[in-house]
Design an enzyme around this catalytic site. Structure first.
Site, short mmCIF file in Angstrom:
data_model
loop_
_atom_site.label_atom_id
_atom_site.label_comp_id
_atom_site.label_asym_id
_atom_site.label_seq_id
_atom_site.Cartn_x
_atom_site.Cartn_y
_atom_site.Cartn_z
N GLY C 212 0.80 -1.22 0.00
CA GLY C 212 0.00 0.00 0.00
C GLY C 212 0.83 1.27 0.00
N ASP C 237 -4.10 -8.37 -7.82
CA ASP C 237 -3.97 -8.17 -6.38
C ASP C 237 -2.85 -7.19 -6.10
OD1 ASP C 237 -6.01 -9.99 -5.60
OD2 ASP C 237 -4.64 -11.63 -6.09
N LEU C 238 -3.21 -6.05 -5.61
CA LEU C 238 -2.27 -4.95 -5.40
C LEU C 238 -1.04 -5.39 -4.60
CD1 LEU C 238 -1.92 -1.88 -5.78
CD2 LEU C 238 -2.95 -1.60 -3.54
N ASP C 239 0.13 -5.14 -5.14
CA ASP C 239 1.39 -5.40 -4.45
C ASP C 239 1.59 -6.87 -4.11
OD1 ASP C 239 1.86 -2.68 -4.56
OD2 ASP C 239 1.00 -2.30 -2.61
N GLN C 240 0.89 -7.76 -4.81
CA GLN C 240 1.05 -9.19 -4.51
C GLN C 240 1.56 -9.99 -5.70
OE1 GLN C 240 -2.29 -11.02 -2.45
NE2 GLN C 240 -2.70 -9.14 -1.38
#
Lengths: 295, 295, 295, 295
Positions: C212, C237-240
């Site tokens: 984030g 999936d954000l930052d994954q």
């Protein structure tokens, strides 16, 4: 009410003690805890609760003290001096159970929650002075106008500045309770710490499920079969404050995201109103993060 | 050391003040905060830090106070009386910088971390009285035996009972620092709250990444290119206590889970040892959840 | 390269097979999987990987197939027909190892990452056609101008519209690789699913720690002793997404948030550049969410 | 049932197609997807759904295919050969809507859920062959005995071995549906992947709130005003599988942890039973992680 929950506030009142709440907010520095607690002791107070926190270099302290004989003039003057010495903002709330509460309602665009509160006051379901409506935008001015309540639109281009402006209004109207009636902004610790257990929010899910934005969308996509909403006190942790009321309804296969939202919004209005009513009737006690609802 | 971090402990010491740490643990009841803080104040103390928590009905309070003239006898007697009155367990730690620290090492099966500490003491890298080794099982008795340190195997069939037995040993050996050298059990708040900033653990990941069990497996499966470990103080929140030291290494495609574990374990031993060394040299200060390492 | 990782792509190439990647995006409806897989099969293809997902009613499928003899004309025409029939957007990427890759760089305000890429191309460290720079605002136009690369500023008042405009540019410049060089917006599945393993982002933390926004602030406040950054492929999936490269540095007590940010940004530029270089050299393979870096 | 949810299964049945479900589990290796999908195609099948996953080196694939004319003998023989070639375990489930389902009930100590299922069958509320009860310990043998159902106690000292033994029993009794009636163990992907949407669990919270152990304690300590339970299909992600049914009740200040647990357990029994009933009546369809309940 189970005896073990017999509130020390109630007990204090019974013993004709005075309860004061002190909030301290400012740039973190050493020695603040010692100075404040010493001041309370030297003025004959007992420290009943004390809590401190630091986020991004900002220090916040909330303290509740009981006095057999509170000399309000001395306390006010002394804390004012202390604030100057410590370069902190210090505020005192005296518990005056018989005084009509001043309420600020914060809104954005959605009218359903504020409308329920206005209707409730009209019908005499709650007793309070609805002192001011503050909008993150001007949409709901007509609603406030019709109810004869001052409306202030505060620009949120800069959140820090917006909060300063809202704090000024809160101060000006001598507000006791802040109701977030679908106010779609996140308040920072600098704001929240000044009003511990005095800010009530409505969140469109059964917390702790589906925190954050898009709660109905999340619940719908997750296939939840029970959906609801939560009225809670606001703390520095988003959507994690003490839960006051929760209400729910069943979701069936024939529900769409739209029907869920529609049912949810009706429930939001009722649930927030119920929480405000309980607060104004003096029936809520926060104890270690849980809300006790006294009869 | 940057000036803004100038510790009040250091300042207090300079002003020849005495610092005491008080822990209070027991069944939650009202009035404890008032009674304890009043006692400190009436004995001439300044409250420098105060923190309370309740988990599952258990109340824990940690308090640091400074005294210009601490009358140890009066404090001990008074707190003993208070403990009886409040039906709480109250413990006082006096800061005696010159006394050799008593250290307990808690272990399970893995020997690499305890061996590094034993080797470090032998080489004179640390000065401490390694008072006792406590195992959740008997595997590492030979290691303790060889070093001439008493070893106690404590059955963990029942975690609550195990903790009571360990607390008795900690008390018996008058332990100042508890080192979790790959002790594979989770300590409850009832244990942890009695030793704030006195329990050091080693976790096999760069926290907050990969908390919980199977940290290397998680890192390997996630495809992390940097893997490491963290020595930290233990709080009631698993793997979330203040970080003391972190070390890391690079992972390449030729690494397997086994080579990662092997490299990781060597690093664990060094990192935990470094944290213990810094603690024993009095160079660690915990300030709002962060560890400051003084020169 | 360990033998067990011997890529089927490499193997396929050795066997002079052709690999194609197909992406399908559109409003979810039944039968899509069957129609697409049948088409591949009937044209003599082997399905090597297949993945589907649905988010908020949007369907996305990524498929890799190998052909002994791929008739590109037939495939293109057939998939075009299929797209019309299914009312889905279908795109094919053919692997042409020898063609110079077209690269789009997406930016916001911070120049350090794009500058490193431009410098690297100038020095000949990478071989690629830096085809276009797209900004969420005009700040970095001068940087693109100086390098002689077309710059397009795309208004992000409406994220969906912004993405449509960016997709048009990506199409126009026939882009193979999209580099997010501190582009401060979150791309939706509708964008991301069209470019599986073709979008590289740089995140200012050692993921999965501190995902984030505000990663450095979080790391600083948490008291992390090792701070770093991660170049990774972007998924829904954000930052994954799969981790390509990670780099780190040690934090000491004399570091402030500012010095951490400064060191971090230098590392971001190097780490993102390294990931881009490895991609352009054809050395990255994504296998079950992990990135393998071939020699 | 809304038209957009018109199940392809229903549609397939209407078109007198045969649906088969294939599960493939084994050590991950390349080429499996291609081999399996090719086999389906070559036998005249359409791939309707396909899903793969790898956890800790274990590969799992679930596939649904429709056939206008399924030659069961050929399919069985061919998949058996393929299993040998790929060194994977491959299983086929044929949809035979008219056959009485064989149900296995897995339990630990708590009897309330299994008792409700047994009572429901006795009363004729469900039609099924309750084929076997498997306990992680022998406590509930008398309950199974009284109902005349074979009971097997499986030692869980080693979870992998326990799962192998349970899989053998499941196979032996030709089980269609596995009901976890307060079975207090976590099944691994190796187990779960073999029975997609065929394992139903009851969790004592309104998921996604309060996953994991101690759900009632967590809800009580969090001060939740609505508490409930969730029947869901089991996937490899603990407590995150598709939600079938949820039920809830209100918590008041007079509730203790004990009264909450008591009310919760009654609700668990009803909710799990309802989910089992809906499954046995063929009314559940899982579509992208959501459960649709057909009339």
């Amino acid at each position: 009410m189970p005896r073990r929950y017999l509130s020390w506030m109630v007990a204090a009142a019974a013993a004709s003690k005075t309860i004061i709440e002190v909030t301290v907010v400012g740039k973190d520095r050493k020695g603040v805890v010692a100075d404040i607690t010493n001041f309370i002791f030297q003025n004959g107070g007992n420290i009943e609760k004390i809590n401190q926190n630091v986020v991004r270099g900002l220090f916040g302290m909330q303290l509740e003290a009981s006095f057999v004989q509170a000399k309000r003039k001395d306390l006010d003057a002394g804390l004012k001096d202390l604030a100057k010495k410590l370069q902190m903002e210090i505020k005192v709330h005296y518990q005056e159970p018989d005084r009509l509460r001043n309420v600020a309602i914060l809104v954005s665009k959605e009218p359903h929650c504020i409308k329920r509160i206005l209707a409730g006051r009209k019908k005499g379901e709650i007793k309070a002075n609805l002192a001011v409506v503050i909008g993150s935008e001007p949409s709901l001015k007509p609603v406030a106008d019709e109810a004869g309540i001052p409306f202030h639109s505060v620009s949120h281009a800069d959140q820090a500045e917006a909060e300063r402006n809202i704090l000024d209004l809160i101060e000006k109207y001598n507000v006791d309770l802040i109701v977030l009636a679908r106010y779609m902004r996140i308040l920072t610790p600098n704001f929240v710490w000044r009003y511990p257990n005095r800010i009530i929010n409505i969140h469109p899910s059964l917390l702790p499920a589906f925190p954050g934005a898009y709660a109905y969308v999340q619940a719908y996509e997750r296939g939840a079969k029970i959906v609801g909403c939560t009225a809670h006190f606001v703390t520095e942790d988003l959507d994690q404050g003490p839960i006051i009321c929760q209400e729910s309804f069943k979701v069936s296969d024939s529900d769409t995201l739209d029907t869920i939202k529609k049912k949810g919004q009706e429930l939001e209005a009722e649930t927030l109103f119920e929480a405000v009513r309980l607060y104004l009737e003096g029936r809520l006690e926060v104890y270690w993060g849980k809300v006790l609802v006294h009869d």
